[in-house]
Design an enzyme around this catalytic site. Structure first.
Site, PDB file in Angstrom:
ATOM      1  CE  LYS A  26      55.093  88.097  42.744  1.00  0.00           C
ATOM      2  NZ  LYS A  26      56.307  87.440  43.293  1.00  0.00           N
ATOM      3  NE  ARG A  59      60.114  81.846  46.631  1.00  0.00           N
ATOM      4  CZ  ARG A  59      59.634  83.073  46.407  1.00  0.00           C
ATOM      5  NH1 ARG A  59      58.900  83.673  47.331  1.00  0.00           N
ATOM      6  NH2 ARG A  59      59.870  83.718  45.285  1.00  0.00           N
ATOM      7  CG  HIS A  88      63.440  85.836  44.437  1.00  0.00           C
ATOM      8  ND1 HIS A  88      63.294  87.091  43.891  1.00  0.00           N
ATOM      9  CD2 HIS A  88      62.406  85.694  45.309  1.00  0.00           C
ATOM     10  CE1 HIS A  88      62.222  87.686  44.420  1.00  0.00           C
ATOM     11  NE2 HIS A  88      61.682  86.860  45.281  1.00  0.00           N
ATOM     12  NE  ARG A  91      62.940  87.868  39.283  1.00  0.00           N
ATOM     13  CZ  ARG A  91      64.114  87.508  39.802  1.00  0.00           C
ATOM     14  NH1 ARG A  91      65.173  87.343  39.063  1.00  0.00           N
ATOM     15  NH2 ARG A  91      64.229  87.286  41.102  1.00  0.00           N
ATOM     16  CE1 TYR A 100      28.131  90.983  64.153  1.00  0.00           C
ATOM     17  CE2 TYR A 100      29.937  91.177  62.563  1.00  0.00           C
ATOM     18  CZ  TYR A 100      28.611  90.876  62.845  1.00  0.00           C
ATOM     19  OH  TYR A 100      27.784  90.484  61.847  1.00  0.00           O
ATOM     20  CB  CYS A 150      31.605  93.640  59.740  1.00  0.00           C
ATOM     21  SG  CYS A 150      31.295  94.467  61.314  1.00  0.00           S
ATOM     22  CG  ASP A 157      29.432  91.983  53.658  1.00  0.00           C
ATOM     23  OD1 ASP A 157      29.988  91.503  52.661  1.00  0.00           O
ATOM     24  OD2 ASP A 157      28.784  91.312  54.491  1.00  0.00           O
TER      25      ASP A 157
HETATM   26  C1  LIG Z   1      57.286  88.469  43.202  1.00  0.00           C
HETATM   27  C2  LIG Z   1      58.614  88.246  42.633  1.00  0.00           C
HETATM   28  C3  LIG Z   1      59.381  89.325  42.162  1.00  0.00           C
HETATM   29  C4  LIG Z   1      59.006  90.763  42.415  1.00  0.00           C
HETATM   30  O1  LIG Z   1      59.264  91.030  43.765  1.00  0.00           O
HETATM   31  P1  LIG Z   1      59.000  92.508  44.375  1.00  0.00           P
HETATM   32  O2  LIG Z   1      59.537  92.417  45.742  1.00  0.00           O
HETATM   33  O3  LIG Z   1      57.532  92.707  44.330  1.00  0.00           O
HETATM   34  O4  LIG Z   1      59.731  93.444  43.501  1.00  0.00           O
HETATM   35  C5  LIG Z   1      60.563  89.048  41.507  1.00  0.00           C
HETATM   36  N1  LIG Z   1      60.968  87.768  41.325  1.00  0.00           N
HETATM   37  C6  LIG Z   1      60.279  86.722  41.797  1.00  0.00           C
HETATM   38  C7  LIG Z   1      60.785  85.340  41.601  1.00  0.00           C
HETATM   39  C8  LIG Z   1      59.080  86.919  42.468  1.00  0.00           C
HETATM   40  O5  LIG Z   1      58.396  85.863  42.935  1.00  0.00           O
END
Ligand SMILES: *Cc1c(COP(=O)(O)O)cnc(C)c1O
Length: 388
Positions: free
Chosen positions: A46, A144, A175, A231, A277, A324, A326
């Protein structure tokens, strides 16, 4: 200093660029495959593969042995299919307006984590006259995405959709909230709730498919949470999800991203010269200032003014004054003998002595995830190490 994986070509004429070591991504995934076995590995790509490039990250992860790819947005899944990536692919974020028919037709596995998700996917499957591949998501305590209190009703609805032939369940997942603190009591509680939720699904007559719960932190530190698949995201790119417990090298990983810039100005300044700045840095003595053409619009955190680390000619320096839009400035010291065009490593590989995404995260009061994912598309990408 260890050797870097590959020579570092630079795009002709660029002020700054981002190098992605595809070989590092593949090797990291191979290490995760080894650690997870016999569980499978879904590499999470992602957010443009955490800033490394969606298709680049996906292909390198598959070369390293990933069985599945995971993305948040449905649009990312469809972009991977459009790029010719055919591996099993899971998405978990889409609104009611999403084109789920495109997902089903592209063989994208769609997460169903609410009653409306399931109803929408079933409606599309009926209209297309073919089953949709889905994965059930239970909220085991993160608070979540996923089904929280309505799991009993959801399992019944899912069983009905399976019986009708509208969906095939390829997986069931959840998760963690505290995976980066493996001994936190919520970790064990979420594992137990996950096992229970899977049993409830089976009791409703549904084969849960691949059960998966572990992100990078749990993949590396909690083998009891591996189930049928892990995952990981961050670890795929060679960063440590638990910097207090171990560096990337400690876990057998290496950073895949390097950000390099070329000094565009080098000039003498007297003691007492305010820099950038707000003059939050003042030269303590006569010195040489250097201008690095990278700023917060490129993804350099503005919070890292006077703290962010860079490396020039093998020497570690700290950004002088505010970041800054850039550019940032450096106090190169009175004896600097370099010149405009010299390379500045902004972040790279810790084992090679370079400043890291973790160093920048510490400097800016954030996490390494945010440092790599916010690097701007303005930075040209160079991919190296494809053939490891
Ligand atoms: C981003 C994400 C992961 C990966 O998490 P990491 O901490 O980067 O390994 C796994 N599962 C879900 C649902 C996520 O949103």
């Amino acid at each position: 200093m260890t050797e870097t994986a590959a020579p570092q070509p630079a795009p002709a004429g660029a002020s700054a660029w981002l190098t992605v070591d595809a070989g590092a991504i593949a090797d990291n995934v191979a290490e995760l495959v080894r650690r997870a076995a016999p569980a499978q590995v879904m590499a999470v790509v992602k957010a443009d593969a955490y800033g490394h490039g969606l298709a680049t990250g996906a292909r390198a992860a598959l070369a390293g042995g990933a069985n599945w790819l995971g993305v948040a947005q449905l649009s990312e899944a469809l972009a991977l299919r459009a790029a010719g990536v055919q591996a099993p692919l899971l998405t978990w974020i889409y609104p009611p307006q999403a084109d789920l028919a495109a997902a089903v037709e592209a063989d994208v596995d769609v997460t169903v984590g609410s009653a409306w998700n399931l109803e929408a996917v079933v409606a599309v499957a009926r209209a297309l006259g073919r089953p949709a591949r889905v994965q059930a998501k239970v909220d085991t305590g993160l608070g979540r995405g996923g089904v929280l209190t309505d799991w009993p009703e959801f399992t019944v609805a899912l069983a009905r959709a399976v019986a009708e032939g509208a969906v095939e369940v390829t997986g069931t997942w959840s998760h963690f909230a505290w995976a980066d603190a493996p001994t936190h009591p919520t970790v064990r509680a979420q594992e137990q709730r996950f096992v229970e939720a899977v049993a409830e699904l089976e009791a409703a007559g549904v084969d849960p498919g691949l059960r998966h719960l572990a992100n990078s932190a749990a993949t590396l530190t909690n083998p009891g949470a591996h189930f049928d698949m892990v995952r990981p995201g961050l670890a795929v790119y060679g960063l440590s999800p638990v910097p207090d417990l171990g560096s990337p090298a400690h876990f057998g990983l290496r950073e895949a991203m390097r950000v390099t810039a070329r000094l565009t100005q080098v000039k003498r300044a007297r003691a007492g010269q305010g820099v950038s700045y707000g003059h939050e840095y003042t030269t303590p003595r006569d010195t040489v200032l250097g201008l690095v053409p990278l700023g917060y619009s490129d993804g350099i955190p503005r919070h890292a003014g006077n703290r962010g680390p860079v490396q020039v000619g093998g020497r570690r320096l700290t950004v002088a004054g505010r970041v800054c839009m850039d550019q940032v400035m450096l106090d190169l010291g009175p004896d600097f003998d370099g010149a405009p065009g010299d390379e500045v490593v902004v972040l790279g590989r810790g084992a090679d002595g370079e400043p890291t995404a973790q160093d920048w995260a510490d400097a800016a009061g954030t996490i390494n995830y945010e440092i790599v994912t916010r690097m701007s598309p303005r930075l040209p990408r160079v991919v190296v190490g494809g053939d490891r």
